[in-house]
Design an enzyme around this catalytic site. Structure first.
Site, PDB file in Angstrom:
ATOM      1  CB  VAL A  40      -0.969   0.013   1.215  1.00 54.30           C
ATOM      2  CG1 VAL A  40      -1.933   1.189   1.104  1.00 54.30           C
ATOM      3  CG2 VAL A  40      -1.743  -1.297   1.322  1.00 54.30           C
ATOM      4  CB  VAL A  95     -13.138  -1.713   7.980  1.00 61.72           C
ATOM      5  CG1 VAL A  95     -14.192  -2.802   7.794  1.00 61.72           C
ATOM      6  CG2 VAL A  95     -12.721  -1.610   9.437  1.00 61.72           C
ATOM      7  N   GLY A 141      -1.948 -15.589  -4.648  1.00 63.05           N
ATOM      8  CA  GLY A 141      -1.516 -14.369  -3.963  1.00 63.05           C
ATOM      9  C   GLY A 141      -2.601 -13.695  -3.134  1.00 63.05           C
ATOM     10  CE  LYS A 146      -9.831  -6.209   7.607  1.00 60.15           C
ATOM     11  NZ  LYS A 146      -9.650  -7.192   6.538  1.00 60.15           N
ATOM     12  N   GLY A 201      -5.472  -4.946  -1.717  1.00 56.94           N
ATOM     13  CA  GLY A 201      -4.758  -4.663  -2.969  1.00 56.94           C
ATOM     14  C   GLY A 201      -4.116  -3.290  -2.882  1.00 56.94           C
TER      15      GLY A 201
END
Ligand code: NDP
Ligand code: HSE
Length: 435
Positions: free
Chosen positions: A18, A134, A189, A207, A309
């Site tokens: 990220v 979250v 992945g 979360k 992602g």
């Protein structure tokens, strides 16, 4: 736009999946961000552990540093993307205490030290934004904190872990076993090298604590979130669910509930559950996430998208960053969390749900009646019973569906069935939700 003021200094901590994406986008689209913010910005540095590590996005070498503390102390906005708890807590507190706003995607940090960090932010009037914590790309923190602040959220059902949703989806679609589906998630992945935190439900629990706290304006400590992961879900359970028009999902469930003694409180739990295939969450496929919110006036709302992602999560982080930067331009107090309702977090035993219990039983006269007695003695009412034809060994499988009852009574029922002479084995227990 002609920038006339000193640039807003942004420090990014971490250049992994990220952080590298956030830093790269800040450099690539600086002018666009400046136009949205209404002021010049400068990426003052990116903190890493290893200056020579390979990155998913190339970053100018001169921006990289291993001196996180100095970087934090020179910044107006600190973007924490190193993950973990202890060092992240130290750096976030240092940032807030030095007057910087903080953006983070760190659910582990917020679920364990949220109240301390919000108090620090409030003391200095700084912002602590965490949209990415979250549901990755999905806007859910801001809607709960801001858009729904005038409503009463009654219940949240969330698919908030992409790895486990991918695994359960593959079991459902392809009939794979748990191990096989997890191996595929690792190969593609989706799962971490060590997926323990995902499959155990721990990631979803963090979360759930964050969502419940926001939705009910109450501090929900992580240790009060009841957790069961997906390691015990069998291919048989998933297949049977499919045949019955249901699907197994790992759900984070946050609710306002009333205990038998009339105490109004909240609960947060994570566990696999059967959902009817007609429920909106049943359509959440692969590694996607979704959060289904039931509010008194707004009714049912669903927030859906990518839960992880690099670019996806960077979208949420950069949105938080623009919001924090705009406050530097227009002024005003920091946005803080609200825990003013301060409701008790009630024991898991008072939660109401339905169970589906699969038993291996002796196929003999009176067995069904004796088992029905065991269930009703614990105050639980049976809604459905389905028995398969017994095999040559005289064992039949019995699937008992209950009406809604308190967890304590349902769990006691399962224990009593386990001990019953007529029961050879409790083959599985799944909660039924969303009906
Ligand atoms: P990564 O493990 O990919 O990256 C972590 C980065 O932090 C690395 O660049 C590492 O440096 C650096 N780092 C670690 N410790 C330190 C330290 N003490 N000082 C300086 N740098 C340090 O993590 P992700 O990018 O995947 O995740 C970042 C955060 O975002 C986590 O909190 C995660 O939960 C959250 N998040 C992630 C999502 C995702 O899809 N990945 C989705 C939603 C939230 P080096 O590279 O040199 O080792
Ligand atoms: N491990 C997490 C998941 C990443 O599978 O959803 C996003 O928090």
């Amino acid at each position: 736009m002609t920038p006339t003021r000193a640039p807003i200094r942004i420090a990014v901590l971490g250049a992994g999946t990220v952080g590298a994406e956030v830093a790269a986008q800040l450099l690539e689209h600086r002018e666009e961000f400046e136009a949205r913010i209404g002021a010049p910005i400068a990426l003052s540095g990116v903190a890493v552990r290893d200056l020579d590590a390979t990155r998913t996005r190339a970053l100018p070498r001169e921006l990289l540093t291993t001196d996180s503390r100095s970087l934090v102390l020179g910044a107006n906005i600190v973007v924490e993307l190193i993950g973990g708890v202890d060092q992240a807590r130290e750096l976030v507190l240092l940032a807030l205490e030095s007057g910087a706003d903080v953006v983070t995607g760190n659910k582990a940090l917020l679920a364990t030290h949220g109240p301390e960090l919000f108090a620090a932010a409030e003391r200095v009037g700084a912002q602590l934004n965490y949209e990415a914590a979250v549901g990755g790309a999905i806007p859910i923190i801001r809607p709960l904190r801001d858009s729904l602040a005038g409503d009463h959220v009654r219940r949240i059902l969330g698919i908030v872990n992409g790895t486990t949703n991918f695994v359960l989806d593959r079991m459902d679609e392809e009939g794979l076993g748990f191990d096989e589906a997890l191996a595929e998630a690792t190969r593609l992945g989706y799962a971490e090298a060590d997926p323990t935190g995902d499959v155990s439900g721990a990631d979803a629990a963090q979360k759930a604590a964050i969502l419940a706290g926001l939705a009910f304006h109450t501090t929900v400590p992580l240790e009060k979130v009841w957790v069961e992961g997906i390691t015990g879900v069998t291919a048989d359970q998933v297949r049977t669910a499919r045949a019955a028009g249901q699907v197994v999902k790992l759900l984070a469930i946050c609710e306002r509930i009333t205990a038998p003694d009339g105490t109004e409180g909240v609960s947060a739990r994570v566990h696999p559950a059967l959902l009817p295939r007609t429920h909106p969450l049943a359509a959440v496929r692969g590694a996607n996430n979704a959060v289904f919110v039931q509010a008194e006036s707004a009714g049912n709302l669903m927030f859906y998208g990518a839960g992880a992602g690099g670019p996806e999560t960077a979208s949420a982080v950069l949105g938080d960053l623009v919001s924090a930067a705009r406050r530097h331009v227009i002024g005003g107090p920091g946005l803080i969390g609200s825990a003013g309702a301060d409701l008790p977090v009630l024991d898991h035993g008072v939660v109401e749900t339905r169970y589906q219990i699969t038993l291996a039983v002796r196929d003999e006269p009176g067995v069904l009646a004796r088992l029905a007695g065991i269930v009703s003695e614990r105050g639980v009412s049976i809604e459905t019973v389905e028995q398969s034809r017994a095999g040559s060994d005289g064992t039949a499988s019995l699937v008992v569906g209950t009406h809604r009852a308190r967890e304590a009574a349902l769990a006691a029922t399962v224990e009593a069935l386990r001990d019953a002479a007529e029961v050879e084995a409790v083959l599985g227990v799944l909660r039924v939700e969303g009906e």
